[in-house]
Design an enzyme around this catalytic site. Structure first.
Site, PDB file in Angstrom:
ATOM      1  N   PRO A 197      36.403  38.006  40.476  1.00 56.86           N
ATOM      2  CG  PRO A 197      36.477  35.876  41.805  1.00 56.86           C
ATOM      3  CD  PRO A 197      35.660  37.130  41.272  1.00 56.86           C
ATOM      4  CE  LYS A 198      40.214  34.690  33.079  1.00 58.08           C
ATOM      5  NZ  LYS A 198      40.104  35.295  31.935  1.00 58.08           N
ATOM      6  CB  VAL A 199      37.281  40.220  35.213  1.00 62.13           C
ATOM      7  CG1 VAL A 199      37.508  41.408  34.527  1.00 62.13           C
ATOM      8  CG2 VAL A 199      36.515  39.079  34.158  1.00 62.13           C
TER       9      VAL A 199
END
Length: 304
Positions: A229-231
DNA sequence: TCGCAGGTAGAAC
DNA sequence: GTTCTACCTGCG
């Protein structure tokens, strides 16, 4: 040529956004080769006060060059209006004074942003930046002193590690094998990058992602290994200009928790939901500003 | 030296 | 669904 716009060019360049490594800097002038309508054009950009002073060489019109520069440095975004928005929210009101002039540094090449973002996971800014520069120098095209990022179908052909290179070439000594992904210091992310190169060569069209809605683009990009999710949110924000993305990592979690939840521990997933809900189309900018506010104000040391 | 650095994959609750 | 752990590598 001159573009009149408030920006802190150095801050924007060195803010560690995973769109690309910083451009090459000499005496305050930042330079790089950029794609303009299929032509490679070299840009030299310098800030003087509230002006952006730039020259370019290559096959492009003045308007095309300005449009490109405006896109990469997000020059059309109304910073003053954004500062008023921050000022109207008590939790965010003191943020602008610590990072005035910071803008999004958008990817000229979305594929470069994808690989940079994969490289940035569980990594330091310094190290992923160095890795990406090495990839460019090894397998990109050279223009003057600058290098493009290799296309996915070119990166696809690159060996994963020493062993792969040794077994597939006529090199006699394995210590001579330095023309591979792991030799760039990407570690266990090398196979992720290989697979991403495959996917963006013959499974996913980069141009299609620009046309998708945020949710569809997020789900699509999550399919790439090494992309969580972050990337994914970094790729969507810096690579594809989805401004509603709110990349949430441990730092953003600590900051949001401190500013909004009295320091209570909340999951990164909840922080992401909160940010998108709370900030809407400003989410990307709020995330960018929060991170640098924490760095500059000393809040980061306090929260650690 | 050893832990950490702007997380993710895979497995176990 | 949520929580735990190993993980390349370079730097302090």
């Amino acid at each position: 040529m001159i573009v009149e716009t408030p920006i802190d060019l150095e801050l924007t360049q060195l803010s560690g956004q995973t769109s690309q490594p910083p451009w090459y800097e000499v005496d305050g002038t930042f330079s790089n080769v950029v794609d303009v309508k299929g032509n490679s054009v070299i840009f030299n950009v310098k800030q003087s006060g509230d002006f952006l002073d730039f020259t370019y060489s290559g096959d492009a019109s003045d308007k095309q060059a300005i449009d490109k520069l405006s896109y990469i440095f997000d020059l059309d975004f109304d910073l003053d209006k954004f500062y008023r928005y921050l000022g109207n929210h008590a939790e965010l009101a003191e943020i602008p004074e610590f990072c005035s002039g910071l803008r999004l540094f958008l990817a000229d090449d979305p594929f470069e942003c994808i690989i940079s973002s994969i490289c940035s996971a569980n990594n330091s800014i310094k190290r992923w930046t160095k890795s990406i520069c090495q990839i460019k120098e090894n397998w990109g095209d050279r223009f003057g002193n600058y290098y493009t990022f290799p296309k996915s179908n070119d990166l696809l052909k690159v060996y994963l590690d020493d062993e792969g290179e040794f077994n597939s070439s006529d090199i006699q000594d394995i210590s001579m094998c330095t023309n591979n992904l792991k030799s760039c210091g990407v570690g266990y992310r090398a196979p992720y990058m290989r697979r991403a190169s495959e996917m963006f060569t013959d499974e996913i069209d980069l141009h299609e992602i620009f046309k998708m809605c945020y949710d569809e683009a997020f789900e699509t990009i999550l399919e790439v290994p090494g992309v969580g999710p972050k990337v994914a949110d970094c790729i969507l924000l810096y690579g594809f200009n989805f401004r509603e993305a709110f990349p949430s990592d441990v730092w953003i979690k600590r900051i949001v928790s401190h500013l909004y939840f009295e320091g209570k521990d909340i999951s990164v997933a909840k922080v992401r939901e909160f940010g998108m809900e709370e900030f809407g189309k400003n989410a990307g900018y709020v995330q960018l500003y929060m991170f640098h506010y924490a760095r500059m104000s000393g809040l980061m040391k306090k929260l650690k």
